[in-house]
Design an enzyme around this catalytic site. Structure first.
Site, PDB file in Angstrom:
ATOM      1  N   LYS A 130      -4.191  -1.269  -2.338  1.00 46.85           N
ATOM      2  CA  LYS A 130      -3.224  -1.212  -3.438  1.00 46.85           C
ATOM      3  C   LYS A 130      -3.781  -0.560  -4.706  1.00 46.85           C
ATOM      4  O   LYS A 130      -3.070   0.163  -5.402  1.00 46.85           O
ATOM      5  CB  LYS A 130      -2.697  -2.610  -3.748  1.00 46.85           C
ATOM      6  CG  LYS A 130      -1.862  -3.199  -2.632  1.00 46.85           C
ATOM      7  CD  LYS A 130      -1.189  -4.490  -3.032  1.00 46.85           C
ATOM      8  CE  LYS A 130      -0.326  -5.016  -1.902  1.00 46.85           C
ATOM      9  NZ  LYS A 130       0.499  -6.169  -2.281  1.00 46.85           N
TER      10      LYS A 130
ATOM     11  N   GLY B 117      -7.620  -9.021  -6.014  1.00 45.75           N
ATOM     12  CA  GLY B 117      -7.176  -7.724  -5.516  1.00 45.75           C
ATOM     13  C   GLY B 117      -5.874  -7.258  -6.123  1.00 45.75           C
ATOM     14  O   GLY B 117      -5.458  -7.704  -7.204  1.00 45.75           O
TER      15      GLY B 117
END
Length: 305
Positions: A123, A179
Protein backbone atom coordinates in the site's frame (compact mmCIF):
# COMPACT_ATOMS: atom_id res chain seq x y z
CA UNK A 1 1.63 -20.61 -16.86
CA UNK A 2 2.11 -22.45 -13.56
CA UNK A 3 1.45 -21.46 -9.97
CA UNK A 4 -0.32 -18.53 -8.35
CA UNK A 5 1.33 -16.03 -10.70
CA UNK A 6 0.15 -18.05 -13.69
CA UNK A 7 -3.52 -18.03 -12.73
CA UNK A 8 -4.16 -14.88 -14.76
CA UNK A 9 -2.88 -16.62 -17.91
CA UNK A 10 -5.56 -19.27 -17.43
CA UNK A 11 -8.44 -16.91 -16.59
CA UNK A 12 -7.59 -14.53 -19.44
CA UNK A 13 -7.05 -17.21 -22.11
CA UNK A 14 -10.25 -16.21 -24.02
CA UNK A 15 -9.12 -12.57 -24.10
CA UNK A 16 -6.14 -13.57 -26.21
CA UNK A 17 -7.89 -16.09 -28.43
CA UNK A 18 -7.16 -19.18 -26.38
CA UNK A 19 -9.09 -22.19 -27.67
CA UNK A 20 -9.13 -24.04 -24.34
CA UNK A 21 -7.65 -24.00 -20.86
CA UNK A 22 -7.03 -26.76 -18.36
CA UNK A 23 -9.07 -26.67 -15.16
CA UNK A 24 -9.60 -28.98 -12.23
CA UNK A 25 -12.88 -30.55 -11.12
CA UNK A 26 -14.19 -29.26 -7.75
CA UNK A 27 -13.21 -31.68 -5.00
CA UNK A 28 -10.56 -33.39 -7.12
CA UNK A 29 -6.80 -32.96 -7.22
CA UNK A 30 -5.23 -30.48 -9.63
CA UNK A 31 -3.15 -31.92 -12.46
CA UNK A 32 -0.91 -28.84 -12.46
CA UNK A 33 -0.13 -26.01 -10.06
CA UNK A 34 -2.30 -22.92 -10.42
CA UNK A 35 -5.36 -24.49 -12.00
CA UNK A 36 -8.71 -22.96 -11.10
CA UNK A 37 -11.72 -25.24 -10.86
CA UNK A 38 -14.34 -25.38 -13.58
CA UNK A 39 -16.80 -23.80 -11.15
CA UNK A 40 -14.43 -20.92 -10.35
CA UNK A 41 -13.77 -20.20 -14.02
CA UNK A 42 -17.43 -20.25 -15.03
CA UNK A 43 -19.08 -18.68 -11.97
CA UNK A 44 -16.49 -16.56 -10.19
CA UNK A 45 -14.58 -15.24 -13.20
CA UNK A 46 -17.37 -15.51 -15.86
CA UNK A 47 -14.87 -17.23 -18.15
CA UNK A 48 -17.37 -17.75 -20.98
CA UNK A 49 -18.01 -14.00 -21.22
CA UNK A 50 -14.37 -12.89 -21.43
CA UNK A 51 -13.35 -11.54 -24.84
CA UNK A 52 -10.72 -9.29 -26.39
CA UNK A 53 -12.49 -6.16 -25.09
CA UNK A 54 -12.72 -7.29 -21.46
CA UNK A 55 -11.15 -4.84 -19.01
CA UNK A 56 -8.86 -6.37 -16.39
CA UNK A 57 -8.83 -5.46 -12.69
CA UNK A 58 -7.25 -7.30 -9.80
CA UNK A 59 -6.08 -7.46 -6.21
CA UNK A 60 -2.36 -6.87 -5.70
CA UNK A 61 -0.67 -8.41 -2.67
CA UNK A 62 1.64 -11.19 -1.57
CA UNK A 63 -1.13 -13.36 -0.10
CA UNK A 64 -4.21 -12.98 -2.29
CA UNK A 65 -5.10 -16.62 -2.87
CA UNK A 66 -8.01 -16.48 -0.40
CA UNK A 67 -9.02 -12.87 -1.02
CA UNK A 68 -12.75 -12.10 -0.99
CA UNK A 69 -12.23 -9.30 -3.52
CA UNK A 70 -12.68 -11.34 -6.74
CA UNK A 71 -16.09 -12.64 -5.62
CA UNK A 72 -17.30 -9.17 -4.60
CA UNK A 73 -16.03 -7.20 -7.58
CA UNK A 74 -16.83 -9.75 -10.29
CA UNK A 75 -20.39 -9.90 -8.97
CA UNK A 76 -20.53 -6.10 -8.94
CA UNK A 77 -19.26 -5.89 -12.54
CA UNK A 78 -21.89 -8.44 -13.58
CA UNK A 79 -24.70 -6.44 -11.94
CA UNK A 80 -23.42 -3.26 -13.58
CA UNK A 81 -23.26 -4.97 -16.98
CA UNK A 82 -19.58 -4.08 -17.29
CA UNK A 83 -17.32 -6.16 -19.55
CA UNK A 84 -14.62 -6.61 -16.92
CA UNK A 85 -12.97 -9.33 -14.87
CA UNK A 86 -11.23 -9.06 -11.49
CA UNK A 87 -8.41 -11.50 -10.72
CA UNK A 88 -5.81 -12.25 -8.02
CA UNK A 89 -2.41 -10.70 -8.83
CA UNK A 90 0.19 -12.24 -6.53
CA UNK A 91 3.26 -10.00 -6.25
CA UNK A 92 6.03 -10.79 -3.73
CA UNK A 93 7.00 -8.26 -1.08
CA UNK A 94 9.41 -5.51 -2.09
CA UNK A 95 9.54 -2.34 -4.18
CA UNK A 96 11.31 -3.89 -7.17
CA UNK A 97 8.79 -6.74 -7.47
CA UNK A 98 5.88 -4.29 -7.32
CA UNK A 99 7.35 -1.74 -9.71
CA UNK A 100 8.45 -4.27 -12.33
CA UNK A 101 5.16 -6.17 -12.32
CA UNK A 102 2.76 -3.22 -12.29
CA UNK A 103 4.65 -1.32 -14.99
CA UNK A 104 4.68 -4.45 -17.16
CA UNK A 105 0.92 -4.87 -16.72
CA UNK A 106 0.29 -1.21 -17.54
CA UNK A 107 2.55 -1.25 -20.59
CA UNK A 108 0.76 -4.16 -22.26
CA UNK A 109 -1.96 -2.41 -24.32
CA UNK A 110 -3.78 -5.61 -25.26
CA UNK A 111 -4.24 -6.49 -21.57
CA UNK A 112 -6.51 -3.49 -20.88
CA UNK A 113 -5.32 -3.34 -17.26
CA UNK A 114 -7.69 -0.77 -15.78
CA UNK A 115 -7.43 -0.83 -12.00
CA UNK A 116 -6.57 -2.72 -8.85
CA UNK A 117 -7.11 -3.09 -5.14
CA UNK A 118 -3.86 -2.98 -3.19
CA UNK A 119 -3.29 -4.96 -0.03
CA UNK A 120 -0.47 -6.07 2.30
CA UNK A 121 2.42 -5.30 1.86
CA UNK A 122 2.23 -2.89 -1.11
CA UNK A 123 0.00 0.00 0.00
CA UNK A 124 2.77 2.50 0.76
CA UNK A 125 4.99 1.55 -2.19
CA UNK A 126 2.08 1.73 -4.64
CA UNK A 127 1.70 5.40 -3.83
CA UNK A 128 5.16 5.97 -5.36
CA UNK A 129 3.99 4.48 -8.66
CA UNK A 130 0.81 6.46 -9.31
CA UNK A 131 0.84 9.71 -11.27
CA UNK A 132 -1.96 11.29 -9.23
CA UNK A 133 -3.26 10.70 -5.72
CA UNK A 134 -6.29 11.97 -3.82
CA UNK A 135 -6.09 13.82 -0.50
CA UNK A 136 -6.69 10.67 1.54
CA UNK A 137 -3.72 8.93 -0.09
CA UNK A 138 -1.47 11.90 0.51
CA UNK A 139 -2.57 12.24 4.12
CA UNK A 140 -2.05 8.54 4.85
CA UNK A 141 1.00 8.00 2.67
CA UNK A 142 -0.68 4.86 1.31
CA UNK A 143 -3.18 3.77 -1.33
CA UNK A 144 -5.46 0.76 -1.54
CA UNK A 145 -7.16 1.56 -4.86
CA UNK A 146 -5.69 2.50 -8.24
CA UNK A 147 -7.01 3.20 -11.72
CA UNK A 148 -5.14 3.12 -15.00
CA UNK A 149 -6.62 5.18 -17.82
CA UNK A 150 -5.03 6.51 -21.04
CA UNK A 151 -1.51 6.17 -19.66
CA UNK A 152 -2.32 7.89 -16.35
CA UNK A 153 -2.52 6.15 -13.00
CA UNK A 154 -4.49 7.50 -10.04
CA UNK A 155 -4.52 6.45 -6.39
CA UNK A 156 -7.32 6.52 -3.79
CA UNK A 157 -7.74 5.31 -0.23
CA UNK A 158 -11.14 3.78 0.46
CA UNK A 159 -9.91 2.28 3.76
CA UNK A 160 -10.06 5.77 5.26
CA UNK A 161 -13.64 6.34 4.11
CA UNK A 162 -14.75 2.98 5.51
CA UNK A 163 -12.97 3.29 8.86
CA UNK A 164 -14.14 6.86 9.45
CA UNK A 165 -17.73 5.70 9.12
CA UNK A 166 -17.14 2.93 11.68
CA UNK A 167 -15.57 5.03 14.45
CA UNK A 168 -17.70 8.15 14.29
CA UNK A 169 -17.96 9.53 17.82
CA UNK A 170 -14.78 7.91 19.16
CA UNK A 171 -12.54 10.16 21.24
CA UNK A 172 -9.50 7.97 21.98
CA UNK A 173 -8.41 5.22 19.57
CA UNK A 174 -5.66 2.60 19.76
CA UNK A 175 -4.29 1.53 16.36
CA UNK A 176 -2.47 -1.80 16.26
CA UNK A 177 0.10 -2.00 13.47
CA UNK A 178 2.25 0.29 11.37
CA UNK A 179 1.54 -0.55 7.73
CA UNK A 180 -0.75 0.94 5.10
CA UNK A 181 -4.00 0.04 6.87
CA UNK A 182 -2.68 1.49 10.13
CA UNK A 183 -1.89 4.76 8.38
CA UNK A 184 -5.45 4.82 7.03
CA UNK A 185 -6.81 4.12 10.51
CA UNK A 186 -4.80 7.00 11.97
CA UNK A 187 -6.07 9.46 9.36
CA UNK A 188 -9.64 8.17 9.70
CA UNK A 189 -9.52 8.51 13.50
CA UNK A 190 -8.14 12.03 13.33
CA UNK A 191 -10.78 12.98 10.76
CA UNK A 192 -13.51 12.29 13.35
CA UNK A 193 -11.63 14.24 16.03
CA UNK A 194 -10.17 11.31 17.98
CA UNK A 195 -6.80 11.16 19.71
CA UNK A 196 -4.72 8.28 18.36
CA UNK A 197 -2.32 5.91 20.12
CA UNK A 198 -0.10 3.63 18.02
CA UNK A 199 1.25 0.21 18.99
CA UNK A 200 3.67 -1.70 16.73
CA UNK A 201 6.23 -4.47 17.18
CA UNK A 202 8.99 -1.99 16.42
CA UNK A 203 9.25 0.92 18.87
CA UNK A 204 11.10 3.06 16.32
CA UNK A 205 8.30 2.57 13.79
CA UNK A 206 5.68 3.64 16.33
CA UNK A 207 7.70 6.74 17.22
CA UNK A 208 8.17 7.59 13.54
CA UNK A 209 4.44 7.31 12.83
CA UNK A 210 3.64 9.36 15.92
CA UNK A 211 5.90 12.10 14.58
CA UNK A 212 4.55 11.94 11.02
CA UNK A 213 0.89 12.04 12.08
CA UNK A 214 1.24 14.17 15.22
CA UNK A 215 -0.27 11.47 17.43
CA UNK A 216 0.89 9.30 20.33
CA UNK A 217 2.79 6.11 20.99
CA UNK A 218 0.66 3.72 23.04
CA UNK A 219 1.69 3.41 26.69
CA UNK A 220 0.41 1.84 29.90
CA UNK A 221 -1.36 5.08 30.83
CA UNK A 222 -3.60 6.27 28.02
CA UNK A 223 -6.81 6.94 29.90
CA UNK A 224 -10.18 5.70 28.70
CA UNK A 225 -9.96 4.13 25.22
CA UNK A 226 -13.10 4.13 23.05
CA UNK A 227 -11.95 1.99 20.13
CA UNK A 228 -9.24 -0.51 19.18
CA UNK A 229 -8.47 -1.14 15.51
CA UNK A 230 -6.34 -4.11 14.44
CA UNK A 231 -4.44 -3.22 11.27
CA UNK A 232 -2.06 -6.19 11.30
CA UNK A 233 -2.42 -9.62 9.62
CA UNK A 234 -2.22 -11.33 13.02
CA UNK A 235 -5.10 -13.79 13.27
CA UNK A 236 -5.53 -14.07 9.49
CA UNK A 237 -6.30 -17.43 7.93
CA UNK A 238 -3.30 -18.62 5.96
CA UNK A 239 -1.01 -16.03 7.59
CA UNK A 240 2.02 -16.44 9.80
CA UNK A 241 0.05 -16.10 13.04
CA UNK A 242 -3.42 -17.58 12.57
CA UNK A 243 -3.99 -18.15 16.29
CA UNK A 244 -2.40 -14.88 17.40
CA UNK A 245 -4.08 -11.97 19.15
CA UNK A 246 -2.62 -8.62 18.02
CA UNK A 247 -3.66 -6.79 21.19
CA UNK A 248 -1.81 -9.28 23.36
CA UNK A 249 1.18 -9.30 21.02
CA UNK A 250 1.60 -5.55 20.54
CA UNK A 251 0.09 -4.02 23.67
CA UNK A 252 -0.26 -6.63 26.45
CA UNK A 253 -0.91 -3.89 29.02
CA UNK A 254 -4.14 -2.85 27.24
CA UNK A 255 -7.18 -3.74 29.30
CA UNK A 256 -10.02 -4.45 26.89
CA UNK A 257 -13.30 -3.56 28.60
CA UNK A 258 -17.00 -3.78 27.57
CA UNK A 259 -17.26 -0.06 26.81
CA UNK A 260 -14.81 -0.38 23.91
CA UNK A 261 -15.54 -0.88 20.22
CA UNK A 262 -13.10 -3.42 18.78
CA UNK A 263 -12.55 -3.44 15.01
CA UNK A 264 -10.55 -6.07 13.13
CA UNK A 265 -9.58 -5.45 9.51
CA UNK A 266 -8.86 -9.17 9.04
CA UNK A 267 -11.94 -10.80 7.47
CA UNK A 268 -10.85 -14.44 7.22
CA UNK A 269 -11.82 -15.92 9.59
CA UNK A 270 -14.75 -13.70 10.49
CA UNK A 271 -14.21 -14.35 14.20
CA UNK A 272 -10.51 -13.75 14.73
CA UNK A 273 -8.86 -14.38 18.11
CA UNK A 274 -9.17 -10.64 18.85
CA UNK A 275 -12.89 -10.51 17.95
CA UNK A 276 -13.53 -13.67 19.95
CA UNK A 277 -11.87 -12.17 23.04
CA UNK A 278 -13.79 -8.90 22.63
CA UNK A 279 -17.10 -10.73 22.24
CA UNK A 280 -16.48 -12.72 25.39
CA UNK A 281 -15.80 -9.50 27.30
CA UNK A 282 -18.96 -7.88 25.95
CA UNK A 283 -17.45 -5.23 23.67
CA UNK A 284 -19.10 -3.84 20.58
CA UNK A 285 -17.28 -5.64 17.77
CA UNK A 286 -16.97 -4.91 14.07
CA UNK A 287 -15.60 -7.78 12.01
CA UNK A 288 -13.31 -7.45 9.03
CA UNK A 289 -16.00 -8.43 6.53
CA UNK A 290 -17.93 -5.27 7.41
CA UNK A 291 -14.86 -3.14 6.83
CA UNK A 292 -14.12 -5.04 3.62
CA UNK A 293 -17.58 -4.46 2.15
CA UNK A 294 -17.60 -0.75 2.96
CA UNK A 295 -14.26 -0.06 1.30
CA UNK A 296 -15.10 -2.33 -1.67
CA UNK A 297 -18.31 -0.41 -2.34
CA UNK A 298 -16.25 2.78 -2.45
CA UNK A 299 -13.88 1.11 -4.93
CA UNK A 300 -16.79 0.25 -7.21
CA UNK A 301 -17.87 3.90 -7.14
CA UNK A 302 -14.41 4.82 -8.43
CA UNK A 303 -14.31 2.17 -11.16
CA UNK A 304 -17.96 2.64 -12.15
CA UNK A 305 -18.66 6.36 -11.67
Amino acid sequence: CMGASGLMSRILAPKFGGFAVYASVPGCEQTASGQATTKELRSLYRFNEINSNTLVYGVIGNNVEHSASPAFHNAAFEVAGKNAVYIPLAIPEGWEHLKATVLELCNAPSLDFSGASVTIPHKTNMLKLVDEADANCKNAGATNTVTFNDGTSSGYNTDIVALASLISGAKRVVVLGGGGVARAAIVASQSVGASVYIATRNAEQAESLATIFSCNVATDNMGKIDAVINCTPVGMEGGNSEEGNPAQALLPSLDIVPSMTVIDTVYKPKETPLIKQANEIGCTTITGDVMFRLQAVEQQKIWNP
